[in-house]
Design a protein around this motif. Structure first.
Motif, PDB file in Angstrom:
ATOM      1  N   THR A  50       0.783  -1.142  -0.059  1.00 28.97           N
ATOM      2  CA  THR A  50       0.032  -0.147   0.167  1.00 28.97           C
ATOM      3  C   THR A  50       0.879   1.179  -0.013  1.00 28.97           C
ATOM      4  O   THR A  50       2.105   1.205   0.434  1.00 28.97           O
ATOM      5  CB  THR A  50      -0.722   0.051   1.369  1.00 28.97           C
ATOM      6  N   ALA A  51       0.228   2.272  -0.488  1.00 23.84           N
ATOM      7  CA  ALA A  51       0.962   3.455  -0.568  1.00 23.84           C
ATOM      8  C   ALA A  51      -0.011   4.532   0.142  1.00 23.84           C
ATOM      9  O   ALA A  51      -1.275   5.020  -0.272  1.00 23.84           O
ATOM     10  CB  ALA A  51       1.347   4.147  -1.925  1.00 23.84           C
ATOM     11  N   GLY A 117      -8.895   2.241   5.359  1.00 17.69           N
ATOM     12  CA  GLY A 117      -9.287   3.327   6.426  1.00 17.69           C
ATOM     13  C   GLY A 117      -8.022   4.277   6.825  1.00 17.69           C
ATOM     14  O   GLY A 117      -7.234   4.419   5.995  1.00 17.69           O
ATOM     15  N   MET A 118      -7.903   4.434   8.031  1.00 17.77           N
ATOM     16  CA  MET A 118      -6.780   5.116   8.380  1.00 17.77           C
ATOM     17  C   MET A 118      -5.658   4.216   8.352  1.00 17.77           C
ATOM     18  O   MET A 118      -5.652   3.418   8.491  1.00 17.77           O
ATOM     19  CB  MET A 118      -7.099   5.563   9.837  1.00 17.77           C
TER      20      MET A 118
END
Length: 136
Positions: A50-51, A117-118
Motif C-alpha cells: 500500500t501507499a 481506512g486510516m
C-alpha cells in the motif's frame, strides 16, 4: 503365456534409461533457460502493498526506476516530462496527476485503488521514522 527373455528385459531397461536421460536433459535445458532469462531480466524489488503517503509513492517509483537501471533523465525522457518532475515525484512532493500517470506508464506499472481506512500505527511509525532519518 508370453515368454520373457533376458534380451527383452534388457531392452526395457535401456528404453527406460533413455527416457530418463531425455527427461534429465529437458530439466537441465529448462533450468539453463530459466537461469539465462533471470540474468537478462532486471531484478525488481518488492513493492509495498500500500501507499498511504506521497512519500510511499515516491519510494515505489524510485525503486522501480533503479531496478530497471534508468537514470532520472532517462525516465523523464521516456515519460515526456522534465527531470524536475521525476525528482519531485520520487521525493513525494506535489506534481500533477498527468505527470504521475506518465511516469507510471513509462515504468510499465499501473495504479490500483482500493478502499482503505486510516493508516495503521505501523504505517504511521514508519513514516515518522523516515522523517526523523531525513532530519538527521
Amino acid at each position: 503365456m508370453p515368454i520373457y527373455n533376458a534380451s527383452h528385459s534388457l531392452q526395457k531397461v535401456q528404453f527406460f534409461a533413455e527416457m530418463q536421460a531425455i527427461a534429465d536433459d529437458r530439466k537441465t535445458a529448462i533450468a539453463s533457460y530459466s537461469l539465462q532469462k533471470s540474468k537478462l531480466q532486471p531484478k525488481l524489488q518488492a513493492m509495498p502493498d500500500t501507499a498511504s503517503f506521497p512519500e510511499d509513492i515516491g519510494l515505489i517509483l524510485k525503486e522501480q526506476r533503479e531496478a530497471k537501471g534508468l537514470s532520472k533523465t532517462e525516465l523523464a525522457a521516456l515519460s515526456n516530462r522534465v527531470r524536475e518532475v521525476i525528482y519531485r515525484l520520487e521525493a513525494g512532493q506535489e506534481s500533477t496527476v498527468s505527470s504521475l500517470m506518465a511516469v507510471v506508464r513509462a515504468l510499465g506499472l499501473r495504479i490500483r485503488f482500493e478502499r482503505a481506512g486510516m493508516p495503521t500505527m505501523e504505517e504511521l511509525a514508519e513514516r515518522f521514522a523516515r522523517d526523523d532519518d531525513d532530519a538527521a
